[in-house]
Design a protein around this motif. Sequence first.
Motif, mmCIF file in Angstrom:
data_model
loop_
_atom_site.group_PDB
_atom_site.id
_atom_site.type_symbol
_atom_site.label_atom_id
_atom_site.label_comp_id
_atom_site.label_asym_id
_atom_site.label_seq_id
_atom_site.Cartn_x
_atom_site.Cartn_y
_atom_site.Cartn_z
ATOM 1 N N ALA A 35 0.849 -1.191 0.000
ATOM 2 C CA ALA A 35 0.000 0.000 0.000
ATOM 3 C C ALA A 35 0.880 1.234 0.000
ATOM 4 C CB ALA A 35 -0.933 -0.001 1.205
ATOM 5 N N ARG A 36 0.275 2.339 -0.351
ATOM 6 C CA ARG A 36 0.973 3.627 -0.387
ATOM 7 C C ARG A 36 0.064 4.645 0.299
ATOM 8 N NH1 ARG A 36 4.452 5.350 -4.690
ATOM 9 N NH2 ARG A 36 5.699 7.120 -3.942
ATOM 10 N N VAL A 37 0.592 5.385 1.251
ATOM 11 C CA VAL A 37 -0.161 6.413 1.961
ATOM 12 C C VAL A 37 0.553 7.743 1.743
ATOM 13 C CG1 VAL A 37 -1.027 7.253 4.176
ATOM 14 C CG2 VAL A 37 -1.028 4.799 3.686
ATOM 15 N N LEU A 38 -0.167 8.698 1.185
ATOM 16 C CA LEU A 38 0.361 10.039 0.955
ATOM 17 C C LEU A 38 -0.415 11.013 1.823
ATOM 18 C CD1 LEU A 38 0.624 9.992 -2.945
ATOM 19 C CD2 LEU A 38 2.392 9.412 -1.280
ATOM 20 N N GLY A 39 0.298 11.790 2.606
ATOM 21 C CA GLY A 39 -0.348 12.741 3.504
ATOM 22 C C GLY A 39 0.143 14.152 3.280
ATOM 23 N N LEU A 40 -0.767 15.113 3.362
ATOM 24 C CA LEU A 40 -0.447 16.537 3.235
ATOM 25 C C LEU A 40 -1.061 17.271 4.408
ATOM 26 C CD1 LEU A 40 -1.348 17.043 -0.550
ATOM 27 C CD2 LEU A 40 0.942 16.694 0.398
ATOM 28 N N ALA A 41 -0.398 18.311 4.869
ATOM 29 C CA ALA A 41 -0.933 19.158 5.944
ATOM 30 C C ALA A 41 -0.750 20.610 5.538
ATOM 31 C CB ALA A 41 -0.242 18.874 7.270
ATOM 32 N N MET A 77 -13.777 9.635 1.421
ATOM 33 C CA MET A 77 -14.483 9.355 0.171
ATOM 34 C C MET A 77 -13.672 8.358 -0.645
ATOM 35 S SD MET A 77 -13.743 13.024 -1.716
ATOM 36 C CE MET A 77 -14.224 13.986 -0.281
ATOM 37 N N ASN A 78 -14.363 7.492 -1.328
ATOM 38 C CA ASN A 78 -13.722 6.488 -2.165
ATOM 39 C C ASN A 78 -13.523 7.053 -3.574
ATOM 40 O OD1 ASN A 78 -13.505 4.223 -0.332
ATOM 41 N ND2 ASN A 78 -15.744 4.123 -0.409
ATOM 42 N N LEU A 79 -12.265 7.137 -3.959
ATOM 43 C CA LEU A 79 -11.903 7.574 -5.300
ATOM 44 C C LEU A 79 -11.517 6.351 -6.132
ATOM 45 C CD1 LEU A 79 -9.670 10.664 -4.402
ATOM 46 C CD2 LEU A 79 -12.157 10.556 -4.649
ATOM 47 N N PRO A 80 -11.479 6.488 -7.434
ATOM 48 C CA PRO A 80 -11.028 5.361 -8.264
ATOM 49 C C PRO A 80 -9.638 4.869 -7.888
ATOM 50 C CG PRO A 80 -12.097 7.019 -9.619
ATOM 51 C CD PRO A 80 -11.962 7.616 -8.245
ATOM 52 N N TRP A 86 -10.026 13.780 4.558
ATOM 53 C CA TRP A 86 -9.567 15.086 5.024
ATOM 54 C C TRP A 86 -10.040 15.302 6.456
ATOM 55 C CZ3 TRP A 86 -13.412 18.237 6.654
ATOM 56 C CH2 TRP A 86 -14.684 18.127 6.067
ATOM 57 N N GLU A 87 -9.240 16.062 7.212
ATOM 58 C CA GLU A 87 -9.559 16.400 8.595
ATOM 59 C C GLU A 87 -9.264 17.872 8.816
ATOM 60 O OE1 GLU A 87 -7.660 14.045 11.548
ATOM 61 O OE2 GLU A 87 -8.040 12.143 10.537
ATOM 62 N N GLN A 88 -10.165 18.542 9.503
ATOM 63 C CA GLN A 88 -9.951 19.928 9.898
ATOM 64 C C GLN A 88 -9.584 19.974 11.375
ATOM 65 O OE1 GLN A 88 -13.435 22.223 8.916
ATOM 66 N NE2 GLN A 88 -12.741 22.615 6.824
ATOM 67 N N HIS A 89 -8.438 20.548 11.663
ATOM 68 C CA HIS A 89 -7.980 20.717 13.033
ATOM 69 C C HIS A 89 -8.049 22.207 13.398
ATOM 70 C CE1 HIS A 89 -6.157 16.581 13.289
ATOM 71 N NE2 HIS A 89 -6.269 16.741 11.970
ATOM 72 N N THR A 90 -7.672 22.510 14.609
ATOM 73 C CA THR A 90 -7.749 23.902 15.053
ATOM 74 C C THR A 90 -6.886 24.818 14.212
ATOM 75 O OG1 THR A 90 -8.136 23.159 17.332
ATOM 76 C CG2 THR A 90 -7.430 25.441 17.031
ATOM 77 N N GLU A 91 -5.690 24.375 13.886
ATOM 78 C CA GLU A 91 -4.736 25.235 13.188
ATOM 79 C C GLU A 91 -4.384 24.731 11.794
ATOM 80 O OE1 GLU A 91 -0.440 27.440 14.118
ATOM 81 O OE2 GLU A 91 -0.997 25.621 15.195
ATOM 82 N N PHE A 92 -4.749 23.525 11.463
ATOM 83 C CA PHE A 92 -4.310 22.975 10.185
ATOM 84 C C PHE A 92 -5.352 22.003 9.642
ATOM 85 C CE2 PHE A 92 -2.834 20.207 13.523
ATOM 86 C CZ PHE A 92 -3.001 18.913 13.028
ATOM 87 N N THR A 93 -5.178 21.652 8.379
ATOM 88 C CA THR A 93 -6.038 20.699 7.684
ATOM 89 C C THR A 93 -5.156 19.643 7.048
ATOM 90 O OG1 THR A 93 -7.673 22.413 7.209
ATOM 91 C CG2 THR A 93 -7.775 20.414 5.872
ATOM 92 N N THR A 94 -5.577 18.390 7.112
ATOM 93 C CA THR A 94 -4.796 17.306 6.525
ATOM 94 C C THR A 94 -5.582 16.629 5.408
ATOM 95 O OG1 THR A 94 -5.602 15.714 8.176
ATOM 96 C CG2 THR A 94 -3.526 16.854 8.656
ATOM 97 N N TYR A 95 -4.852 16.250 4.351
ATOM 98 C CA TYR A 95 -5.381 15.400 3.281
ATOM 99 C C TYR A 95 -4.573 14.112 3.304
ATOM 100 C CZ TYR A 95 -7.343 19.718 1.243
ATOM 101 O OH TYR A 95 -8.024 20.890 1.029
ATOM 102 N N VAL A 96 -5.238 12.952 3.305
ATOM 103 C CA VAL A 96 -4.553 11.661 3.307
ATOM 104 C C VAL A 96 -5.138 10.800 2.177
ATOM 105 C CG1 VAL A 96 -4.008 9.585 4.628
ATOM 106 C CG2 VAL A 96 -4.137 11.800 5.791
ATOM 107 N N PHE A 97 -4.237 10.256 1.372
ATOM 108 C CA PHE A 97 -4.626 9.353 0.292
ATOM 109 C C PHE A 97 -4.071 7.973 0.613
ATOM 110 C CE2 PHE A 97 -4.418 13.579 -1.441
ATOM 111 C CZ PHE A 97 -5.540 13.675 -2.239
ATOM 112 N N MET A 98 -4.949 6.963 0.656
ATOM 113 C CA MET A 98 -4.557 5.579 0.926
ATOM 114 C C MET A 98 -4.775 4.765 -0.346
ATOM 115 S SD MET A 98 -6.176 5.344 4.766
ATOM 116 C CE MET A 98 -7.284 6.715 4.501
ATOM 117 N N ALA A 103 -2.658 0.841 -7.723
ATOM 118 C CA ALA A 103 -2.635 2.297 -7.561
ATOM 119 C C ALA A 103 -1.463 2.764 -6.710
ATOM 120 C CB ALA A 103 -3.946 2.778 -6.934
ATOM 121 N N ALA A 104 -0.852 1.826 -5.952
ATOM 122 C CA ALA A 104 0.263 2.225 -5.099
ATOM 123 C C ALA A 104 1.434 2.736 -5.938
ATOM 124 C CB ALA A 104 0.699 1.062 -4.220
ATOM 125 N N ARG A 105 1.767 2.044 -7.019
ATOM 126 C CA ARG A 105 2.775 2.479 -7.990
ATOM 127 C C ARG A 105 4.064 2.967 -7.288
ATOM 128 N NH1 ARG A 105 1.311 3.751 -13.167
ATOM 129 N NH2 ARG A 105 3.579 3.887 -13.387
#
Length: 431
Positions: A35-41, A77-80, A86-98, A103-105
């Motif tokens: 698997a591949r997990v990509l996270g952004l904040a 949400m399930n993407l192809p 996504w999560e909204q925190h007090t000071e930041f927002t995170t995007y995580v793709f699993m 698709a892991a590539r």
Amino acid sequence: MLTVASTPPFAPHPARHAILSEAHARPFFRLETPARVLGLAFLRGTASPEQVRERLDAFARSHGAAPAPASARHHRMNLPQGLFRWEQHTEFTTYVFMLGGEAARFDLTGGEILASLALPEQPGPHIVSVDMSLIGEDQGDAAMSHVQSGVISVSDVEDGRARVASDFVPDEAGFVRFVIVNRGLPDRRLGSLARDVMEIEVYRNLALLGLPEAQRIGPIVREVEKGLADLMGDLVHQTTLNEGDELLARLTNMTARVESEIATTKFRFGATRAYGAILNDRLSAFTVPASQDAPTVEAFLTRRNAPALRTCETMEANLLDLAARLTRASGLLRTRIDVELAKQNNALLSGMSERTRMQLRLQQTVEGLSVAAISYYVIGLVGYLLKAGKESGWLPLPLDVAIGLSVPLVVAVMWVIMRRLRRLHTSADGF
């Protein structure tokens, strides 16, 4: 027949739903290797929360997924290509793709994968990019090639059922890469481990946001400390009120400057402490060494982050200590000024007392002259009366003798009258 209501008739506390939802605010998901997990904040930016939600909802619709509920602070949400959260925190927002399966590539970088997803516009300044490769034990040796640097940290976790490695060096696309080798960890535990790794990188970066602030105010603290030392030296030799006013103006300027910096950095340093505590909590699971040749993840980050976090703590403590010292100096200076004012007031009161005594002497002199002047005119009137008596024959004494004898009597009467008038005036004025 007794009927039982499906919902107890209790009036809920306004925050009850938020409190109960907090237990599920940071869920993790099943992950199967590979698997591949990509996270952004992203930090909060100028866009309003409503605008950010509109962008995320538009992103969901563009991939055929349902938007999040109106009050949601996290959504998946399930993407192809895989699962997006996504999560909204007090000071930041995170995007995580699993991403799993094809698709892991692993032959593509994290930046190349995200470029194909048409991400929504970033909600604020970008702060974190994480790229996690989750690989089975049979591919463990090859997995280490995903970590490029020669300085690698490796930890065994979950009683040796997984291994985590990273060099914490961003790749060409800015992603810090982690390799997680699964040695029999269940899917849900693997998802929990991936979440912990993501949080380590996020909170590590957020905790260090206080370091630039600490470095910025360092020269300011040293400048104010030197100014305070010079001011205390001048305070020892202060002798006049004008000098005290000048010192007080300098001290006020320094105090205002320090208080302004405390107000500016209070949130940032407080957040650094909170993020640092969360980071240390997450790192507590990464203390088991996997190799004699490489430090653990916990040792690697602690050795590099601890000086920065201590710098923030020390600078915050220095600011508060400097503010307290300025307050003490202000109290001492005001005491000196109050003493000088008391001395001047005493001197002024002494001068006023001396002037009062002089005015009293002058008043007594004028009073004596007034008695003499009034007596002179009264004696003149008495002289006319005595002349009339002499002419009428009822005055047995010579006229000059009679006028002379009347002088002491008139003066005494006038003196008594003036004394009584002065006493009446004094009692009327309340003295």
